[in-house]
Design a protein around this motif. Structure first.
Motif, mmCIF file in Angstrom:
data_model
loop_
_atom_site.group_PDB
_atom_site.id
_atom_site.type_symbol
_atom_site.label_atom_id
_atom_site.label_comp_id
_atom_site.label_asym_id
_atom_site.label_seq_id
_atom_site.Cartn_x
_atom_site.Cartn_y
_atom_site.Cartn_z
ATOM 1 N N TYR A 1 0.828 -1.214 0.000
ATOM 2 C CA TYR A 1 0.000 0.000 0.000
ATOM 3 C C TYR A 1 0.855 1.252 0.000
ATOM 4 O O TYR A 1 0.548 2.232 -0.680
ATOM 5 N N SER A 2 1.961 1.257 0.738
ATOM 6 C CA SER A 2 2.789 2.456 0.830
ATOM 7 C C SER A 2 3.589 2.711 -0.439
ATOM 8 O O SER A 2 4.094 3.806 -0.635
ATOM 9 N N GLY A 3 3.720 1.750 -1.323
ATOM 10 C CA GLY A 3 4.515 1.911 -2.525
ATOM 11 C C GLY A 3 3.723 2.380 -3.733
ATOM 12 O O GLY A 3 4.231 2.379 -4.837
ATOM 13 N N SER A 4 2.500 2.818 -3.548
ATOM 14 C CA SER A 4 1.672 3.240 -4.680
ATOM 15 C C SER A 4 2.175 4.535 -5.292
ATOM 16 O O SER A 4 2.574 5.450 -4.589
ATOM 17 N N ALA A 5 2.149 4.579 -6.603
ATOM 18 C CA ALA A 5 2.520 5.800 -7.319
ATOM 19 C C ALA A 5 1.296 6.701 -7.447
ATOM 20 O O ALA A 5 0.171 6.278 -7.233
ATOM 21 N N THR A 6 1.536 7.950 -7.822
ATOM 22 C CA THR A 6 0.475 8.955 -7.867
ATOM 23 C C THR A 6 0.484 9.695 -9.186
ATOM 24 O O THR A 6 1.542 9.966 -9.745
ATOM 25 N N ASN A 7 -0.704 10.032 -9.676
ATOM 26 C CA ASN A 7 -0.846 10.944 -10.803
ATOM 27 C C ASN A 7 -1.005 12.347 -10.225
ATOM 28 O O ASN A 7 -1.894 12.573 -9.404
ATOM 29 N N TYR A 8 -0.148 13.272 -10.647
ATOM 30 C CA TYR A 8 -0.215 14.656 -10.179
ATOM 31 C C TYR A 8 -0.720 15.546 -11.304
ATOM 32 O O TYR A 8 -0.097 15.617 -12.361
ATOM 33 N N SER B 1 -11.276 27.322 -23.668
ATOM 34 C CA SER B 1 -10.110 26.480 -23.922
ATOM 35 C C SER B 1 -9.141 26.496 -22.753
ATOM 36 O O SER B 1 -8.257 25.668 -22.669
ATOM 37 N N ALA B 2 -9.287 27.439 -21.818
ATOM 38 C CA ALA B 2 -8.387 27.518 -20.674
ATOM 39 C C ALA B 2 -8.957 26.828 -19.444
ATOM 40 O O ALA B 2 -8.286 26.675 -18.452
ATOM 41 N N VAL B 3 -10.212 26.403 -19.494
ATOM 42 C CA VAL B 3 -10.839 25.766 -18.350
ATOM 43 C C VAL B 3 -10.481 24.288 -18.341
ATOM 44 O O VAL B 3 -10.557 23.624 -19.354
ATOM 45 N N VAL B 4 -10.081 23.795 -17.191
ATOM 46 C CA VAL B 4 -9.767 22.385 -17.057
ATOM 47 C C VAL B 4 -11.064 21.642 -16.793
ATOM 48 O O VAL B 4 -11.741 21.908 -15.805
ATOM 49 N N PRO B 5 -11.446 20.724 -17.691
ATOM 50 C CA PRO B 5 -12.705 20.015 -17.497
ATOM 51 C C PRO B 5 -12.666 19.188 -16.214
ATOM 52 O O PRO B 5 -11.674 18.537 -15.928
ATOM 53 N N SER B 6 -13.750 19.205 -15.455
ATOM 54 C CA SER B 6 -13.773 18.476 -14.194
ATOM 55 C C SER B 6 -13.736 16.975 -14.419
ATOM 56 O O SER B 6 -13.271 16.239 -13.572
ATOM 57 N N SER B 7 -14.221 16.494 -15.544
ATOM 58 C CA SER B 7 -14.237 15.060 -15.783
ATOM 59 C C SER B 7 -12.833 14.495 -15.966
ATOM 60 O O SER B 7 -12.621 13.312 -15.761
ATOM 61 N N THR B 8 -11.857 15.319 -16.330
ATOM 62 C CA THR B 8 -10.515 14.795 -16.539
ATOM 63 C C THR B 8 -9.679 14.818 -15.279
ATOM 64 O O THR B 8 -8.574 14.334 -15.275
ATOM 65 N N THR B 9 -10.206 15.365 -14.172
ATOM 66 C CA THR B 9 -9.418 15.374 -12.946
ATOM 67 C C THR B 9 -9.504 14.045 -12.213
ATOM 68 O O THR B 9 -8.728 13.789 -11.320
ATOM 69 N N ASN B 10 -10.456 13.174 -12.566
ATOM 70 C CA ASN B 10 -10.527 11.845 -11.980
ATOM 71 C C ASN B 10 -9.698 10.895 -12.820
ATOM 72 O O ASN B 10 -10.206 10.129 -13.614
ATOM 73 N N LEU B 11 -8.398 10.969 -12.635
ATOM 74 C CA LEU B 11 -7.493 10.160 -13.424
ATOM 75 C C LEU B 11 -7.327 8.799 -12.776
ATOM 76 O O LEU B 11 -7.191 8.683 -11.576
ATOM 77 N N SER B 12 -7.318 7.752 -13.591
ATOM 78 C CA SER B 12 -7.098 6.432 -13.016
ATOM 79 C C SER B 12 -5.622 6.266 -12.745
ATOM 80 O O SER B 12 -4.787 6.674 -13.525
ATOM 81 N N ASN B 13 -5.304 5.678 -11.628
ATOM 82 C CA ASN B 13 -3.919 5.449 -11.236
ATOM 83 C C ASN B 13 -3.643 3.963 -11.411
ATOM 84 O O ASN B 13 -3.996 3.159 -10.581
ATOM 85 N N HIS B 14 -3.029 3.596 -12.516
ATOM 86 C CA HIS B 14 -2.833 2.191 -12.847
ATOM 87 C C HIS B 14 -1.924 1.501 -11.845
ATOM 88 O O HIS B 14 -2.131 0.350 -11.514
ATOM 89 N N VAL B 15 -0.924 2.173 -11.349
ATOM 90 C CA VAL B 15 -0.048 1.573 -10.346
ATOM 91 C C VAL B 15 -0.837 1.340 -9.074
ATOM 92 O O VAL B 15 -0.742 0.295 -8.451
ATOM 93 N N GLY B 16 -1.648 2.320 -8.679
ATOM 94 C CA GLY B 16 -2.478 2.162 -7.498
ATOM 95 C C GLY B 16 -3.479 1.043 -7.658
ATOM 96 O O GLY B 16 -3.784 0.316 -6.725
ATOM 97 N N LEU B 17 -4.007 0.859 -8.864
ATOM 98 C CA LEU B 17 -4.955 -0.204 -9.138
ATOM 99 C C LEU B 17 -4.288 -1.555 -8.959
ATOM 100 O O LEU B 17 -4.846 -2.453 -8.334
ATOM 101 N N SER B 18 -3.063 -1.731 -9.466
ATOM 102 C CA SER B 18 -2.388 -3.018 -9.318
ATOM 103 C C SER B 18 -2.068 -3.281 -7.854
ATOM 104 O O SER B 18 -2.137 -4.415 -7.400
#
Length: 187
Positions: free
Chosen positions: A18-25, A152-169
């Motif tokens: 659990y402590s070795g999970s990587a993160t999407n920033y 074009s400068a607004v960050v869409p809220s739907s893209t802030t929920n990024l899947s973390n593949h390392v965390g998933l594994s």
């Protein structure tokens, strides 16, 4: 007694996994990769390890270049290591080293739109803020009511929920080890 020892061993393995999970920033959080983003403040308290991913979201007025320290200091994008002009791009942090990113618009880079990230193997790195701009550059500042009105400068809220593949594994490993511990417990 053997069952109890097995449970303790499994719990230790689970804690390590659990402590070795990587993160999407998401660079700049909701402000994204933009000249108005305070990247020095964004860096505060963050530690980057191998396997983490930097996600850059920006409008068509920007780009992102991964560069060497020398070109970072001069805001030069010639001979970039990697680059992207797409508004949603990722840069995986694959080695323990210093990584340097700048905006392709040199005036934006000189104005502070650049990022220095120190990546460690074991997560003991500390972020390094970009140095103060050497050249004084003035940019018009939009009023607070007009800021981020450009679609074009607004960050869409739907893209802030990024899947973390390392965390998933890591999660799958935890579930598997939990099931195995239950099987051994009831045997």
């Amino acid at each position: 007694m053997a069952k109890l020892l097995l449970v303790y061993v499994i719990l230790v393995i689970l804690a390590i996994a659990y402590s070795g999970s990587a993160t999407n920033y998401l660079v700049g959080d909701n402000s994204g990769w933009d000249i108005s983003t305070d990247l020095d403040t964004w860096l505060l308290g963050k530690r980057f390890i191998v396997g983490d991913v930097l996600v850059f979201q920006f409008s068509n007025y920007h780009s992102v270049y991964e560069v060497t320290k020398e070109t970072f200091d001069r805001c030069n994008t010639t001979n970039a290591l990697k680059s992207s002009s797409k508004g949603n791009t990722t840069f995986p942090l694959t080695k323990p080293r210093d990584n340097y990113f700048v905006c392709g618009n040199r005036l934006h880079c000189l104005g502070g739109m650049k990022l220095h990230v120190n990546v460690a193997e074991n997560g003991v790195a500390s972020p390094t803020a970009a140095p103060a701009p050497q050249t004084r550059v003035s940019f018009p500042t939009p009023s607070a009511s007009k800021r981020n009105n450009n679609p074009s400068a607004v960050v869409p809220s739907s893209t802030t929920n990024l899947s973390n593949h390392v965390g998933l594994s890591s999660s799958l490993l935890l579930v598997t080890l939990g099931i195995l511990s239950l099987l051994f417990w009831f045997m």
